[in-house]
Design a protein around this motif. Structure first.
Motif, PDB file in Angstrom:
ATOM      1  N   UNK B  80       0.876  -1.199  -0.074  1.00 45.89           N
ATOM      2  CA  UNK B  80      -0.058  -0.160  -0.046  1.00 45.89           C
ATOM      3  C   UNK B  80       0.812   1.191   0.169  1.00 45.89           C
ATOM      4  N   UNK B  81       2.064   1.012   0.812  1.00 46.09           N
ATOM      5  CA  UNK B  81       2.944   2.372   0.337  1.00 46.09           C
ATOM      6  C   UNK B  81       3.344   2.526  -0.831  1.00 46.09           C
ATOM      7  N   UNK B  82       3.417   1.404  -1.567  1.00 44.96           N
ATOM      8  CA  UNK B  82       3.878   1.509  -3.167  1.00 44.96           C
ATOM      9  C   UNK B  82       2.762   2.354  -3.877  1.00 44.96           C
ATOM     10  N   UNK B 100     -11.894   0.450  -4.737  1.00 45.23           N
ATOM     11  CA  UNK B 100     -13.044  -0.422  -4.773  1.00 45.23           C
ATOM     12  C   UNK B 100     -12.572  -1.806  -4.233  1.00 45.23           C
ATOM     13  N   UNK B 101     -13.618  -2.382  -3.225  1.00 42.51           N
ATOM     14  CA  UNK B 101     -13.145  -3.617  -2.606  1.00 42.51           C
ATOM     15  C   UNK B 101     -14.582  -4.381  -2.680  1.00 42.51           C
ATOM     16  N   UNK B 107      -8.474  -9.025  -3.967  1.00 43.73           N
ATOM     17  CA  UNK B 107      -7.896  -7.870  -4.152  1.00 43.73           C
ATOM     18  C   UNK B 107      -8.632  -6.733  -4.113  1.00 43.73           C
ATOM     19  N   UNK B 108      -7.861  -5.426  -3.970  1.00 43.60           N
ATOM     20  CA  UNK B 108      -8.476  -4.329  -3.824  1.00 43.60           C
ATOM     21  C   UNK B 108      -7.908  -3.636  -4.924  1.00 43.60           C
ATOM     22  N   UNK B 115      -5.032  14.122 -15.047  1.00 44.82           N
ATOM     23  CA  UNK B 115      -5.490  15.070 -16.487  1.00 44.82           C
ATOM     24  C   UNK B 115      -5.682  14.235 -17.649  1.00 44.82           C
ATOM     25  N   UNK B 116      -6.242  14.897 -18.405  1.00 43.50           N
ATOM     26  CA  UNK B 116      -6.279  14.420 -19.895  1.00 43.50           C
ATOM     27  C   UNK B 116      -6.635  12.840 -19.961  1.00 43.50           C
ATOM     28  N   UNK B 117      -7.583  12.498 -18.987  1.00 43.09           N
ATOM     29  CA  UNK B 117      -8.300  11.274 -18.809  1.00 43.09           C
ATOM     30  C   UNK B 117      -7.018  10.082 -19.008  1.00 43.09           C
ATOM     31  N   UNK B 118      -6.143  10.367 -18.232  1.00 44.49           N
ATOM     32  CA  UNK B 118      -5.012   9.429 -18.046  1.00 44.49           C
ATOM     33  C   UNK B 118      -5.336   8.734 -16.713  1.00 44.49           C
ATOM     34  N   UNK B 119      -5.620   7.580 -16.559  1.00 44.27           N
ATOM     35  CA  UNK B 119      -5.726   6.875 -15.202  1.00 44.27           C
ATOM     36  C   UNK B 119      -4.890   5.545 -15.158  1.00 44.27           C
ATOM     37  N   UNK B 120      -4.602   5.677 -13.783  1.00 46.44           N
ATOM     38  CA  UNK B 120      -3.621   4.300 -13.566  1.00 46.44           C
ATOM     39  C   UNK B 120      -4.424   3.418 -12.357  1.00 46.44           C
ATOM     40  N   UNK B 121      -4.220   2.153 -12.995  1.00 46.46           N
ATOM     41  CA  UNK B 121      -5.039   1.356 -11.935  1.00 46.46           C
ATOM     42  C   UNK B 121      -4.079   0.437 -11.282  1.00 46.46           C
ATOM     43  N   UNK B 122      -4.062   0.465 -10.001  1.00 45.70           N
ATOM     44  CA  UNK B 122      -3.200  -0.440  -9.077  1.00 45.70           C
ATOM     45  C   UNK B 122      -4.134  -1.246  -8.439  1.00 45.70           C
ATOM     46  N   UNK B 123      -3.848  -2.569  -8.443  1.00 41.57           N
ATOM     47  CA  UNK B 123      -4.444  -3.518  -7.656  1.00 41.57           C
ATOM     48  C   UNK B 123      -3.717  -4.178  -6.548  1.00 41.57           C
ATOM     49  N   UNK B 124      -4.153  -4.337  -5.472  1.00 42.57           N
ATOM     50  CA  UNK B 124      -3.230  -5.421  -4.369  1.00 42.57           C
ATOM     51  C   UNK B 124      -3.847  -6.458  -3.929  1.00 42.57           C
TER      52      UNK B 124
END
Lengths: 290, 355
Positions: B80-82, B100-101, B107-108, B115-124
């Motif tokens: 989660x730190x990462x 979202x859980x 996983x969570x 900005x500019x509709x960039x999204x980063x998804x990280x799942x843990x």
């Protein structure tokens, strides 16, 4: 043995802090010698067999302290020698940068001998003062070992020359350190100071001219007389450890100080910083033997 | 559970997680109906922290509770730190973050929107393990002192980074805060510092019983550091020596409750700075365990040992002391008299030797 000193002037406390900060850069441990008129900080040289001071710092009592009480080891020897970690004192004193109203330095016995600093801080709101106490464990040096920390006496310097501003010198020497571990310090009778390194790859020297000469031993039998026209020029040189020299330059962040460099040809270099009436700090560098 | 955190609060959450990382190796997440609760406990169960993020902390918050079961999970701290440490593009701050859980998912998911509709998804991936809870009786609190984090930060500045514990001694006239050095051998090595503060320096100051509490600086530093960034104030609630202390940090959108065990000692106040020094510390120094374990659910029948039954130990080398402070619990007494009931005979001896 009893020792108690009181400082009330914030400027004096800050001066004391900056001196101790400088010393803490020179060595891990230092010896504090307290006599009735002066306080000395002595840094022993770790390398040499018979312990000789590497740095010698003198603080006159009447400049710093409002009250100063000392009961030494005996009436005959009214002195105290203490040994402690320099960084501890520097860290404990660092609080005086805030709004310190008074600083009391005492020798106490709390399980171990301690140098106790009692600092009274004016609180931000100005309502009530904060009391701060730091105990620094110290070691009392026995009478028989005092001779190890006697002031080195040299009065046979071949040259004493005024040093230029220390900051540019530090920058130069820092770079020289990367290339060589020994530094040749030389001065001539026309007020030129040279710092030189010699390696297989490169000879590099920095010259500082038009410096004030305080004393020059004339007519000494000096082999390195240069014969290119200026027949009267004679040069005094000594080769010293560049790391120690740099350490001194890094530690010497003292304001309002005049520094002089004295050289005994082929033997040693002494750097002395002085703020008249407030502080004198001397560092001794012996000739590298190789 | 599904929630959206606005951009400015992502930084807050990231700092909160950083502070929690100073305490435990896992974060326990519980989605309550009115708040999202983050918890962490350290390995020796001497420090425990709960953080409630209220609904207004989020743009939207849905607990997604099914029946009476609170949705909860356990996350590895490193992971989660990462997630919160680097947002990929350092110059661009995320606009919002969606967490979202799902019930019985492994996983969570953290979705950062830039900005500019960039999204980063990280799942843990979640860790196994039960949810912990702490039982702390607020009604027993008799003393509290509170001040802005700045005051505490100034106090902490006087201690060395190597100092591990600090103790607060309170009377109705003043509070003495000093560093606490465990073990006799180290007394001659470190600086001992003491700062005395007048009640006027505190915003809250109520002392009913004069006492002296000692606790670890590690978590306290983290709490003060966090509170200082947001100019919040800390309230330290405590009872007496050896009983856990509660440090509270409050804000309209979240609150932090940090429960920390205090060192239990006998009368030997290691007041290096007071003139009377008891030399009974030797036996005491080995009992580095906090005798009052925090009552976690897992820890109902705590490992509390009875100091009075321990035979005084022989003097030890400073080295073994260090080992003991690291492997504290290994050295706890395993024999507890109260665990063996000698009074009642449940079954008679089947083969008595009586002649």
């Amino acid at each position: 043995m009893r020792f108690r000193a009181l400082l009330v002037d914030n400027a004096a406390m800050k001066d004391l802090l900056s001196t101790v900060n400088s010393l803490s850069k020179l060595s891990k441990d230092c010896v504090m010698r307290i006599v009735s008129r002066k306080v000395y900080f002595i840094i022993p040289d770790e390398d040499t067999g018979p312990r000789k001071p590497l740095a010698w710092c003198e603080l006159p009592v009447n400049f710093y302290f409002k009250e100063f009480n000392l009961d030494g080891v005996s009436q005959e020897y009214n002195e105290i020698y203490l040994c402690f970690a320099t960084a501890m004192l520097a860290k404990s004193l660092s609080t005086v940068k805030q709004n310190a109203k008074s600083l009391k330095i005492k020798l106490t016995n709390k399980q171990t001998p301690c140098l106790t600093l009692e600092i009274e801080l004016a609180s931000n709101e100005g309502l009530q003062n904060r009391q701060l106490v730091h105990d620094i464990p110290v070691e009392i040096i026995a009478r028989k070992n005092w001779n190890d920390f006697a002031e080195p006496q040299f009065n046979d310097f071949h040259v004493s020359i005024e040093m230029p501003h220390l900051k540019p010198i530090k920058n130069i020497v820092e770079r020289m350190k990367n290339m060589s571990h020994s530094l040749i310090v030389s001065a001539n009778n026309f007020g030129r100071l040279s710092l030189q390194i010699k390696t297989n790859m490169v000879n590099l020297s920095a010259h500082f001219t038009n410096l004030g000469i305080q004393s020059f031993a004339v007519g000494q039998d000096n082999e390195s007389t240069v014969g290119d026209g200026s027949a009267n020029e004679s040069i005094v040189t000594a080769t010293i450890d560049i790391k120690k020299f740099l350490m001194f330059l890094t530690g010497m962040q003292l304001n309002h100080c005049r520094t002089t460099c004295s050289i005994v040809h082929g033997k040693m270099v002494k750097l002395a910083s002085e703020q008249v009436g407030a502080l004198s700090l001397q560092c001794f560098f012996t000739e590298l033997s190789n | 559970m599904e929630c959206i955190i606005p951009g400015e609060n992502i930084k807050v959450l990231s700092r909160i997680i950083n502070a929690l990382s100073k305490i435990g190796d896992d974060i326990y997440l519980e989605a309550k109906t009115d708040c999202l609760c983050l918890k962490s406990v350290n390995m020796t169960t001497t420090a425990y922290c709960t953080i409630n993020l209220y609904e207004i902390f989020f743009t939207t918050y849905e607990a997604g509770q099914i029946g009476n079961d609170v949705l909860s999970c356990r996350l590895p701290m490193k992971g989660i730190l990462g997630v919160f440490k680097s947002h990929g593009h350092k110059d661009k701050k995320p606009e919002f973050c969606k967490i979202v859980l799902k019930q019985s998912d492994s996983k969570i998911i953290f979705k950062f929107r830039y900005k500019h509709d960039v999204s980063v998804v990280r799942s843990l991936y979640l860790n196994d393990g039960d949810i912990i809870d702490v039982v702390y009786d607020r009604t027993k609190v008799v003393n509290y002192i509170g001040a802005s984090a700045e005051v505490f930060a100034q106090v902490l500045m006087n201690f060395q980074m190597s100092d591990e514990d600090m103790s607060i001694e309170v009377t109705s006239e003043k509070a003495l805060i000093r560093n606490y050095i465990a073990g006799e051998s180290s007394i001659s090595k470190g600086i001992r510092s003491q700062i005395s503060l007048m009640p006027a320096e505190f915003s809250n100051y109520r002392i009913n019983t004069e006492t002296n509490v000692t606790f670890s600086l590690k978590g306290f530093r983290a709490a003060v550091h966090f509170a200082e960034t947001y100019r919040l104030s800390l309230l330290i609630n405590f009872e007496e020596t050896g009983r856990p202390a509660l440090i509270e940090i409050k804000n309209p959108t979240f609150d932090i409750n940090f429960i920390i065990a205090t060192l239990k000692r006998d009368n030997a106040s290691q007041s290096s700075l007071s003139s009377t020094v008891h030399l009974t510390r030797k036996r005491n120094a080995t009992q580095y365990n906090f005798n009052e374990p925090i009552d976690t659910e897992k820890n109902d029948n705590g490992v509390g040992n009875d100091i009075d039954d321990v035979v005084p130990q022989s003097p030890e080398s400073p080295r073994s002391k260090k080992i003991k402070s690291i492997f504290g619990r290994c050295y706890d007494a395993t024999f507890r008299r109260e665990a063996i009931d000698l009074g009642k005979v449940l079954a008679s001896d089947s083969d008595p030797d009586s002649d």
